[in-house]
Design a protein around this motif. Sequence first.
Motif, PDB file in Angstrom:
ATOM      1  N   PRO A 126      33.748  42.633  45.322  1.00 18.90           N
ATOM      2  CA  PRO A 126      34.465  43.825  45.789  1.00 18.90           C
ATOM      3  C   PRO A 126      35.047  43.628  47.182  1.00 18.90           C
ATOM      4  N   ALA A 127      34.695  42.510  47.837  1.00 11.54           N
ATOM      5  CA  ALA A 127      35.147  42.261  49.209  1.00 11.54           C
ATOM      6  C   ALA A 127      36.332  41.307  49.273  1.00 11.54           C
ATOM      7  N   LEU A 128      37.039  41.116  48.155  1.00  6.86           N
ATOM      8  CA  LEU A 128      38.229  40.269  48.193  1.00  6.86           C
ATOM      9  C   LEU A 128      39.170  40.719  49.297  1.00  6.86           C
ATOM     10  N   THR A 129      39.782  39.762  49.978  1.00  6.24           N
ATOM     11  CA  THR A 129      40.715  40.100  51.043  1.00  6.24           C
ATOM     12  C   THR A 129      42.001  40.670  50.454  1.00  6.24           C
ATOM     13  N   ALA A 130      42.865  41.215  51.309  1.00  3.35           N
ATOM     14  CA  ALA A 130      44.075  41.898  50.845  1.00  3.35           C
ATOM     15  C   ALA A 130      44.945  40.971  50.005  1.00  3.35           C
ATOM     16  N   VAL A 131      45.019  39.694  50.394  1.00  2.00           N
ATOM     17  CA  VAL A 131      45.763  38.698  49.626  1.00  2.00           C
ATOM     18  C   VAL A 131      44.845  37.511  49.376  1.00  2.00           C
ATOM     19  N   THR A 132      44.762  37.069  48.134  1.00  2.00           N
ATOM     20  CA  THR A 132      43.956  35.914  47.748  1.00  2.00           C
ATOM     21  C   THR A 132      44.887  34.863  47.157  1.00  2.00           C
ATOM     22  N   LEU A 133      44.945  33.705  47.802  1.00  2.00           N
ATOM     23  CA  LEU A 133      45.809  32.609  47.386  1.00  2.00           C
ATOM     24  C   LEU A 133      44.951  31.525  46.755  1.00  2.00           C
ATOM     25  N   ILE A 134      45.265  31.113  45.516  1.00  2.00           N
ATOM     26  CA  ILE A 134      44.450  30.114  44.823  1.00  2.00           C
ATOM     27  C   ILE A 134      45.365  29.033  44.270  1.00  2.00           C
ATOM     28  N   ASP A 135      45.082  27.793  44.641  1.00  3.23           N
ATOM     29  CA  ASP A 135      45.865  26.661  44.154  1.00  3.23           C
ATOM     30  C   ASP A 135      45.117  25.971  43.022  1.00  3.23           C
ATOM     31  N   GLU A 136      45.717  25.936  41.852  1.00  2.00           N
ATOM     32  CA  GLU A 136      45.196  25.261  40.664  1.00  2.00           C
ATOM     33  C   GLU A 136      43.750  25.645  40.333  1.00  2.00           C
ATOM     34  N   PRO A 137      43.502  26.901  40.001  1.00  2.00           N
ATOM     35  CA  PRO A 137      42.129  27.311  39.668  1.00  2.00           C
ATOM     36  C   PRO A 137      41.613  26.692  38.381  1.00  2.00           C
ATOM     37  N   GLU A 138      42.519  26.136  37.569  1.00  2.00           N
ATOM     38  CA  GLU A 138      42.113  25.580  36.277  1.00  2.00           C
ATOM     39  C   GLU A 138      41.470  24.205  36.369  1.00  2.00           C
ATOM     40  N   VAL A 139      41.455  23.580  37.554  1.00  2.00           N
ATOM     41  CA  VAL A 139      40.940  22.221  37.701  1.00  2.00           C
ATOM     42  C   VAL A 139      39.506  22.134  37.170  1.00  2.00           C
ATOM     43  N   SER A 140      39.240  21.167  36.307  1.00  2.00           N
ATOM     44  CA  SER A 140      37.927  20.859  35.712  1.00  2.00           C
ATOM     45  C   SER A 140      37.480  21.853  34.651  1.00  2.00           C
ATOM     46  N   SER A 146      42.752  43.015  44.996  1.00  4.70           N
ATOM     47  CA  SER A 146      43.416  42.099  45.923  1.00  4.70           C
ATOM     48  C   SER A 146      44.733  41.670  45.297  1.00  4.70           C
ATOM     49  N   GLN A 147      45.723  41.422  46.131  1.00  6.93           N
ATOM     50  CA  GLN A 147      46.955  40.829  45.625  1.00  6.93           C
ATOM     51  C   GLN A 147      46.690  39.342  45.438  1.00  6.93           C
ATOM     52  N   ILE A 148      46.769  38.852  44.221  1.00  3.78           N
ATOM     53  CA  ILE A 148      46.386  37.482  43.920  1.00  3.78           C
ATOM     54  C   ILE A 148      47.632  36.662  43.604  1.00  3.78           C
ATOM     55  N   ILE A 149      47.795  35.556  44.331  1.00  3.35           N
ATOM     56  CA  ILE A 149      48.916  34.643  44.116  1.00  3.35           C
ATOM     57  C   ILE A 149      48.326  33.281  43.769  1.00  3.35           C
ATOM     58  N   VAL A 150      48.708  32.763  42.602  1.00  2.00           N
ATOM     59  CA  VAL A 150      48.117  31.550  42.050  1.00  2.00           C
ATOM     60  C   VAL A 150      49.220  30.545  41.751  1.00  2.00           C
ATOM     61  N   ALA A 151      48.954  29.277  42.011  1.00  2.00           N
ATOM     62  CA  ALA A 151      49.836  28.198  41.554  1.00  2.00           C
ATOM     63  C   ALA A 151      49.093  27.409  40.485  1.00  2.00           C
ATOM     64  N   THR A 152      49.738  27.145  39.352  1.00  2.00           N
ATOM     65  CA  THR A 152      49.074  26.428  38.269  1.00  2.00           C
ATOM     66  C   THR A 152      50.039  25.474  37.569  1.00  2.00           C
ATOM     67  N   HIS A 153      49.452  24.414  36.974  1.00  2.00           N
ATOM     68  CA  HIS A 153      50.198  23.512  36.103  1.00  2.00           C
ATOM     69  C   HIS A 153      49.764  23.660  34.648  1.00  2.00           C
ATOM     70  N   SER A 154      48.819  24.567  34.396  1.00  2.00           N
ATOM     71  CA  SER A 154      48.176  24.629  33.088  1.00  2.00           C
ATOM     72  C   SER A 154      48.960  25.502  32.111  1.00  2.00           C
ATOM     73  N   ASP A 155      49.529  24.870  31.074  1.00  2.00           N
ATOM     74  CA  ASP A 155      50.191  25.668  30.052  1.00  2.00           C
ATOM     75  C   ASP A 155      49.167  26.471  29.245  1.00  2.00           C
ATOM     76  N   ARG A 156      47.922  25.964  29.132  1.00  2.00           N
ATOM     77  CA  ARG A 156      46.900  26.707  28.402  1.00  2.00           C
ATOM     78  C   ARG A 156      46.539  28.001  29.128  1.00  2.00           C
ATOM     79  N   LEU A 157      46.535  28.006  30.459  1.00  2.00           N
ATOM     80  CA  LEU A 157      46.305  29.247  31.197  1.00  2.00           C
ATOM     81  C   LEU A 157      47.466  30.215  30.973  1.00  2.00           C
ATOM     82  N   VAL A 158      48.693  29.684  30.989  1.00  2.00           N
ATOM     83  CA  VAL A 158      49.878  30.521  30.795  1.00  2.00           C
ATOM     84  C   VAL A 158      49.838  31.221  29.440  1.00  2.00           C
ATOM     85  N   ARG A 159      49.225  30.576  28.450  1.00  2.00           N
ATOM     86  CA  ARG A 159      49.103  31.181  27.114  1.00  2.00           C
ATOM     87  C   ARG A 159      48.460  32.566  27.181  1.00  2.00           C
TER      88      ARG A 159
END
Length: 381
Positions: free
Chosen positions: A284-298, A318-331
């Motif tokens: 519940p304490a997520l910051t206002a913006v959460t930036l995550i790079d490639e959460p799908e790794v492993s 939180s406003q969440i901005i994610v960068a991903t290469h995973s087409d399976r996540l996009v599904r």
Amino acid sequence: MFKHLSVDGFRRLCGVELDLRPLCVLIGANGSGKTSLLDVFSLLAASAQGKLDEKISELGGLAEILTAGRAERLSLGLSMELHGRAPLQYDLAIVPIGAAYKIEIETLTQQRARPPFGLSKHIDSHGTKIRYYEIEEKTFKRPTWEHDHAETSLAQVPKMLKGPEDLRQRLASSTFYHALDVGPGSRVRLPQRMRPAKLPGQNGEDLISCLYSMRETDPDRFEAVRDGLRAAFPGFERLDFPPVAAGTLAMIWRDSDFREGFYTHQLSEGMLRFLWLATLLQSPALTAVTLIDEPEVSLHPGLLSLLADLLREGSLRSQIIVATHSDRLVRFLRPEEVVVVDMTDDGLAKLTWADQLDLDRWLDEYTLDEVWRMGRLGERA
């Protein structure tokens, strides 16, 4: 929440405009500009923290991040919604001076809703002419302190009105999470000193403290983490937190298929990363913006539907901005959650929300990841 971002002169991001939403998942080819957008937000966060100089140095210096041959300055703009009032607009322009830089323009403004109409200016700085609105005297003033010209006025003005102060604090709290280090001897695999922690830490250094505190003070949230683990790993039963020294706790993963539990140093990379992500996104304490790079790794492909649900639930807080290469996540994502980052013919980034593309007839027959593989969402390489 933050509503609109503009970037001009940051690597491939030149003349880029993006309307922001609660969940923004960036997809695109390597080198197209996905991580650069996360870096831009972390740079803006640093500007609100008084760490602009440190962040620019970390990125290699201003000259290194300017769009090569296309930009003479870095210009950033960010707007934030305010309930029942006009949005705030923050603009920052930085120009190189040799190996250093100077802040050329910095403004924080807001449209007046009542006469006299026009712009209310909370910060209005041009080079060394620095002015800010002094709320007690209700007038513009020059700094009476020794102003650090390498840092923004946003980080240095002592007190602002509620809206601008909210923007400063929200922006400063923004947190960038890279792929979690789960190598042998990494901090997340070791017993941890018990301390108050509402987030698991950027390197998992507070994962045990965060989970223990959540269990004691927010059992419903802790149960949500356990439910996620049970859905991801059918044999999972519970987490235990035995003390190993004064003020130090370990964590044991209990599994119905094994008599003995597993300490964190015995967990697989995927198990540990999923546990960290579940704890982070349920907090519940997520910051206002959460930036995550490639959460799908492993993560096993079978876990990505659960990850999409966690991202979606986290975006309620939180406003969440994610960068991903995973087409399976996009599904498992919706077009309104996906930003396509593509390159124009001249090598610059182009950002488009997937729901603004003509995809309806394709999505009648194919999933979103299949549409991406077919080249209807830009390049994947």
